[in-house]
Motif scaffolding. Sequence first.
Motif, PDB file in Angstrom:
ATOM      1  N   TYR A 253       0.817  -1.222   0.000  1.00 60.46           N
ATOM      2  CA  TYR A 253       0.000   0.000   0.000  1.00 60.46           C
ATOM      3  C   TYR A 253       0.852   1.275   0.000  1.00 60.46           C
ATOM      4  O   TYR A 253       0.350   2.353  -0.268  1.00 60.46           O
ATOM      5  CB  TYR A 253      -0.893   0.045   1.247  1.00 60.46           C
ATOM      6  CG  TYR A 253      -2.074  -0.891   1.164  1.00 60.46           C
ATOM      7  CD1 TYR A 253      -3.302  -0.456   0.657  1.00 60.46           C
ATOM      8  CD2 TYR A 253      -1.971  -2.203   1.591  1.00 60.46           C
ATOM      9  CE1 TYR A 253      -4.381  -1.310   0.572  1.00 60.46           C
ATOM     10  CE2 TYR A 253      -3.042  -3.080   1.506  1.00 60.46           C
ATOM     11  CZ  TYR A 253      -4.244  -2.621   0.998  1.00 60.46           C
ATOM     12  OH  TYR A 253      -5.312  -3.474   0.910  1.00 60.46           O
ATOM     13  N   ARG A 254       2.119   1.142   0.350  1.00 56.33           N
ATOM     14  CA  ARG A 254       2.946   2.345   0.530  1.00 56.33           C
ATOM     15  C   ARG A 254       3.234   3.012  -0.811  1.00 56.33           C
ATOM     16  O   ARG A 254       3.541   2.328  -1.789  1.00 56.33           O
ATOM     17  CB  ARG A 254       4.252   1.986   1.244  1.00 56.33           C
ATOM     18  CG  ARG A 254       3.995   1.489   2.654  1.00 56.33           C
ATOM     19  CD  ARG A 254       5.270   1.112   3.389  1.00 56.33           C
ATOM     20  NE  ARG A 254       4.935   0.176   4.469  1.00 56.33           N
ATOM     21  CZ  ARG A 254       5.765  -0.720   4.976  1.00 56.33           C
ATOM     22  NH1 ARG A 254       7.017  -0.805   4.535  1.00 56.33           N
ATOM     23  NH2 ARG A 254       5.356  -1.526   5.934  1.00 56.33           N
ATOM     24  N   GLY A 255       3.114   4.327  -0.825  1.00 59.92           N
ATOM     25  CA  GLY A 255       3.354   5.086  -2.060  1.00 59.92           C
ATOM     26  C   GLY A 255       2.119   5.240  -2.932  1.00 59.92           C
ATOM     27  O   GLY A 255       2.194   5.841  -3.997  1.00 59.92           O
ATOM     28  N   ILE A 256       0.987   4.707  -2.477  1.00 56.98           N
ATOM     29  CA  ILE A 256      -0.255   4.876  -3.251  1.00 56.98           C
ATOM     30  C   ILE A 256      -0.887   6.217  -2.885  1.00 56.98           C
ATOM     31  O   ILE A 256      -1.103   6.519  -1.712  1.00 56.98           O
ATOM     32  CB  ILE A 256      -1.258   3.724  -2.957  1.00 56.98           C
ATOM     33  CG1 ILE A 256      -0.716   2.396  -3.501  1.00 56.98           C
ATOM     34  CG2 ILE A 256      -2.632   4.045  -3.556  1.00 56.98           C
ATOM     35  CD1 ILE A 256      -1.622   1.196  -3.221  1.00 56.98           C
ATOM     36  N   GLY A 257      -1.180   7.021  -3.893  1.00 57.42           N
ATOM     37  CA  GLY A 257      -1.922   8.270  -3.690  1.00 57.42           C
ATOM     38  C   GLY A 257      -3.034   8.332  -4.716  1.00 57.42           C
ATOM     39  O   GLY A 257      -2.787   8.105  -5.905  1.00 57.42           O
ATOM     40  N   VAL A 258      -4.245   8.588  -4.249  1.00 55.54           N
ATOM     41  CA  VAL A 258      -5.407   8.621  -5.149  1.00 55.54           C
ATOM     42  C   VAL A 258      -6.215   9.885  -4.886  1.00 55.54           C
ATOM     43  O   VAL A 258      -6.505  10.211  -3.720  1.00 55.54           O
ATOM     44  CB  VAL A 258      -6.320   7.384  -4.934  1.00 55.54           C
ATOM     45  CG1 VAL A 258      -7.589   7.502  -5.780  1.00 55.54           C
ATOM     46  CG2 VAL A 258      -5.588   6.084  -5.241  1.00 55.54           C
TER      47      VAL A 258
END
Length: 294
Positions: A253-258
């Motif tokens: 999940y790390r580094g996910i931006g939405v």
Amino acid sequence: PSHDNEGDKDFVVWLSEARLIKDKFEIDEMQKAIDSTHRGFEDMIRAIPNAVGKKRGERLIEGAFFTRARHEGNDIGYDSIIAAGSHACILHWIKNDGELRDGELILIDAGVEVESLYTSDITRTLPINGKFTPAQRKIYTLVYEAQEAGIKAVKPGAKYRDFHNAAMAVLAKGLEEMGVLPVSAEESLKPEVGLHRRWTVHGSGHMLGIDVHDCAQARNETYIDGVLEEGMLLTVEPGFYIHPDDTLFPAEYRGIGVRIEDDILVTKDGCINMSGAMPRHPDEVEAWLASLWK
Ligand code: GLY
Ligand code: MN
Ligand code: MN
């Protein structure tokens, strides 16, 4: 004239407040800006496969949109945010010098400004290889549901703050279910607590028009603390950002931006999503990309 003149200040406020309700001409111009932006997003999507793995690939995407904006409109309405991978977690990423990588997302926030100077403001977050990973889909779907809840709260008579609160309630609940909030969603949503804000960071929208952040000098009682009225036009744009070093989340999940951002017009009995022709649901986004890469 001096800018600390009392009359000038009143005039600036008056001008901002006069822009809160859009007339037919303004709404038509906004639709033109939105439709042109839609075409510009499709240009960017077509540019993705060639940009993957290239040095400053984000700029190849930026350039594709700029060509459309300058050709069809006056200009871009604001600096395009082209944020591949964890750049999405940096809120106003306009350096756009990063690389597009297979398996990551790209967050694109861009708007065409038409000749009359009205601008759209639209964000889509897309899987670079055309398919969301399970972790990306989970976060994307949560933001999608938050945005849906936000849009549902846009109607005449609703408080301006309602759509933001509706979106935040969905995001906080999602965080609670993922087990990363040290308190309940309900507790977190209390204004004096706000622990979910670690991942949501910004407000969920703003008025839109000639300025991307339109009506910014309006008094709180007519805008932020006010009530929505027919003819107001605003963005609904919840976001969710997990920094690469956020060990509260599993590695995938790390580094996910939405962020998903649409341009919403308040109507007599509800609202219209003026940018609703651009796919948002995760399945529709995947189908959209596939159709443009055929
Ligand atoms: N593009 C700036 C904003 O979304 O507010
Ligand atoms: Mn915006
Ligand atoms: Mn935006």
